[in-house]
Scaffold this motif. Structure first.
Motif, short mmCIF file in Angstrom:
data_model
loop_
_atom_site.label_atom_id
_atom_site.label_comp_id
_atom_site.label_asym_id
_atom_site.label_seq_id
_atom_site.Cartn_x
_atom_site.Cartn_y
_atom_site.Cartn_z
N UNK A 39 0.83 -1.21 0.00
CA UNK A 39 0.00 0.00 0.00
C UNK A 39 0.86 1.25 0.00
N UNK A 40 2.00 1.22 0.65
CA UNK A 40 2.90 2.37 0.64
C UNK A 40 3.52 2.58 -0.73
N UNK A 41 3.90 1.48 -1.39
CA UNK A 41 4.54 1.59 -2.70
C UNK A 41 3.55 1.95 -3.81
N UNK A 42 2.26 1.68 -3.60
CA UNK A 42 1.25 1.94 -4.64
C UNK A 42 0.67 3.34 -4.55
N UNK A 43 1.28 4.22 -3.80
CA UNK A 43 0.74 5.59 -3.69
C UNK A 43 0.64 6.30 -5.04
N UNK A 44 1.69 6.33 -5.84
CA UNK A 44 1.57 7.10 -7.10
C UNK A 44 0.66 6.45 -8.13
N UNK A 45 0.25 5.19 -7.92
CA UNK A 45 -0.58 4.49 -8.89
C UNK A 45 -2.06 4.51 -8.54
N UNK A 46 -2.38 4.77 -7.27
CA UNK A 46 -3.77 4.70 -6.83
C UNK A 46 -4.45 6.06 -6.98
N UNK A 47 -5.74 6.02 -7.27
CA UNK A 47 -6.54 7.24 -7.36
C UNK A 47 -7.12 7.57 -5.99
N UNK A 48 -7.28 8.86 -5.73
CA UNK A 48 -7.80 9.31 -4.44
C UNK A 48 -9.32 9.25 -4.45
N UNK A 49 -9.86 8.15 -3.93
CA UNK A 49 -11.31 8.01 -3.80
C UNK A 49 -11.72 8.49 -2.40
N UNK A 50 -11.71 9.78 -2.24
CA UNK A 50 -11.95 10.34 -0.91
C UNK A 50 -13.44 10.42 -0.62
N UNK A 51 -13.74 10.42 0.66
CA UNK A 51 -15.10 10.57 1.11
C UNK A 51 -15.49 12.03 1.20
N UNK A 52 -16.80 12.32 1.33
CA UNK A 52 -17.22 13.74 1.32
C UNK A 52 -16.58 14.58 2.42
N UNK A 53 -16.30 13.99 3.57
CA UNK A 53 -15.75 14.77 4.68
C UNK A 53 -14.24 14.86 4.65
N UNK A 54 -13.57 14.17 3.75
CA UNK A 54 -12.11 14.19 3.69
C UNK A 54 -11.62 15.27 2.74
N UNK A 55 -10.47 15.84 3.06
CA UNK A 55 -9.88 16.89 2.24
C UNK A 55 -9.03 16.27 1.13
N UNK A 56 -8.89 16.95 0.00
CA UNK A 56 -8.03 16.42 -1.05
C UNK A 56 -6.57 16.33 -0.59
N UNK A 57 -5.90 15.27 -1.01
CA UNK A 57 -4.52 15.02 -0.61
C UNK A 57 -3.69 14.74 -1.85
N UNK A 58 -2.46 15.24 -1.89
CA UNK A 58 -1.58 14.92 -3.04
C UNK A 58 -1.34 13.42 -3.15
N UNK A 116 -2.33 4.83 3.82
CA UNK A 116 -2.56 3.45 3.34
C UNK A 116 -4.03 3.08 3.24
N UNK A 117 -4.88 3.61 4.11
CA UNK A 117 -6.31 3.29 4.03
C UNK A 117 -6.93 3.87 2.76
N UNK A 118 -6.53 5.08 2.37
CA UNK A 118 -7.07 5.68 1.15
C UNK A 118 -6.49 5.02 -0.09
N UNK A 119 -5.26 4.53 -0.02
CA UNK A 119 -4.69 3.80 -1.14
C UNK A 119 -5.43 2.48 -1.33
N UNK A 120 -5.85 1.87 -0.24
CA UNK A 120 -6.55 0.59 -0.32
C UNK A 120 -7.89 0.73 -1.03
N UNK A 121 -8.54 1.87 -0.91
CA UNK A 121 -9.82 2.07 -1.61
C UNK A 121 -9.65 2.00 -3.12
N UNK A 122 -8.58 2.59 -3.61
CA UNK A 122 -8.35 2.59 -5.05
C UNK A 122 -7.46 1.47 -5.52
N UNK A 123 -7.13 0.52 -4.63
CA UNK A 123 -6.24 -0.56 -5.01
C UNK A 123 -6.90 -1.50 -6.01
N UNK A 124 -8.22 -1.63 -5.98
CA UNK A 124 -8.89 -2.54 -6.90
C UNK A 124 -8.82 -2.03 -8.34
#
Length: 247
Positions: A112-131, A137-145
């Motif tokens: 999950x740490x290594x897949x940061x630049x490959x995953x899309x940010x599928x953020x929830x409505x209450x979360x702020x945008x992140x580079x 790792x939890x947000x990377x796991x959402x876009x891991x599929x």
């Protein structure tokens, strides 16, 4: 700010409850950490730290308070292991299996740490945008599929199969699982009064025979230690408790 060779005020409680005699002096370094402001708090209170190391230099003191900040990262990492990656879900019986499962969780966290630049940010409505390089790792796991179409698949697709028959209902298990003894547990007295009452009830005098040529006249046992009482003119240089030696 830091003060060297300071010692905490120990009390006969907690880990020092069963200590006999005078409590020791454990010298260390007292550190006072004060920040200018925190988010939402313009006048935060100072944080007091204590280290068991003495004669610390400025570089070591900076390393100590920075390690305190890393403690919060470790707590969130363990929370991710347990709640998201299922570290404590399997109820394994073999310690080797538990160690293997822990290493698999660490390997998944590394992916999950290594897949940061490959995953899309599928953020929830209450979360702020992140580079992309700052995704958790939890947000990377959402876009891991969504990375499946980009990643190589050396293994073939799993084939569907039926579940096994298992043990027939009503039959006994002829191969019980091995159980590991967790160790002996001991209930300690929580207060000083209970400890004193328990030690007085279990105190038994012990008599040890003394050789005829030995000038020692008595051997007494008290609280697990031996006190040797010397006779007048003996090797101890006196009589009674004043001339004795404690072992």
């Amino acid at each position: 700010m830091a003060w060297d060779r300071m010692h905490p005020r120990l009390t006969a409680r907690g880990s020092w409850l069963d200590h006999c005699g005078e409590l020791p002096l454990i010298h260390g370094t007292l550190i006072r950490l004060k920040v200018e402001h925190l988010p939402g708090d313009r006048d935060p209170k100072p944080v007091w730290l204590w280290s068991s190391r003495t004669d610390s230099d400025a570089a070591h003191l900076d390393r100590l308070w920075k390690a305190l900040l890393r403690r919060f990262d470790l707590e969130h990492t363990f929370r991710l292991f347990k709640q998201t990656l299922g570290w404590t879900i399997p109820k394994v019986r073999d310690p080797a299996t538990a160690d293997l499962w822990t290493w698999l969780i660490i390997a998944a966290h590394t992916q999950l740490r290594l897949a940061r630049p490959l995953a899309a940010d599928l953020r929830r409505p209450l979360e702020k945008p992140t580079p992309p390089d700052r995704l958790t790792p939890a947000r990377v796991r959402r876009g891991f599929r969504h990375l499946r179409v980009k990643a190589a698949r050396p293994a073939g697709a799993p084939r569907p199969s039926r579940r096994g028959p298992g043990r027939p209902a009503g039959s006994k298990n002829r191969r019980p699982a091995q159980r590991h003894e967790p160790g002996k547990t001991e209930n300690r007295a929580e207060t000083l009064t209970e400890r004193s009452a328990g030690r007085s009830a279990h105190r038994v005098p012990v008599l040890v025979p003394v050789p005829p040529r030995d000038p020692l006249t008595a051997v007494m046992a008290s609280d697990g230690g031996l006190a040797l009482l010397s006779a007048p003119g003996g090797a101890g240089g006196g009589s009674g408790r004043a001339g004795g030696r404690a072992l």
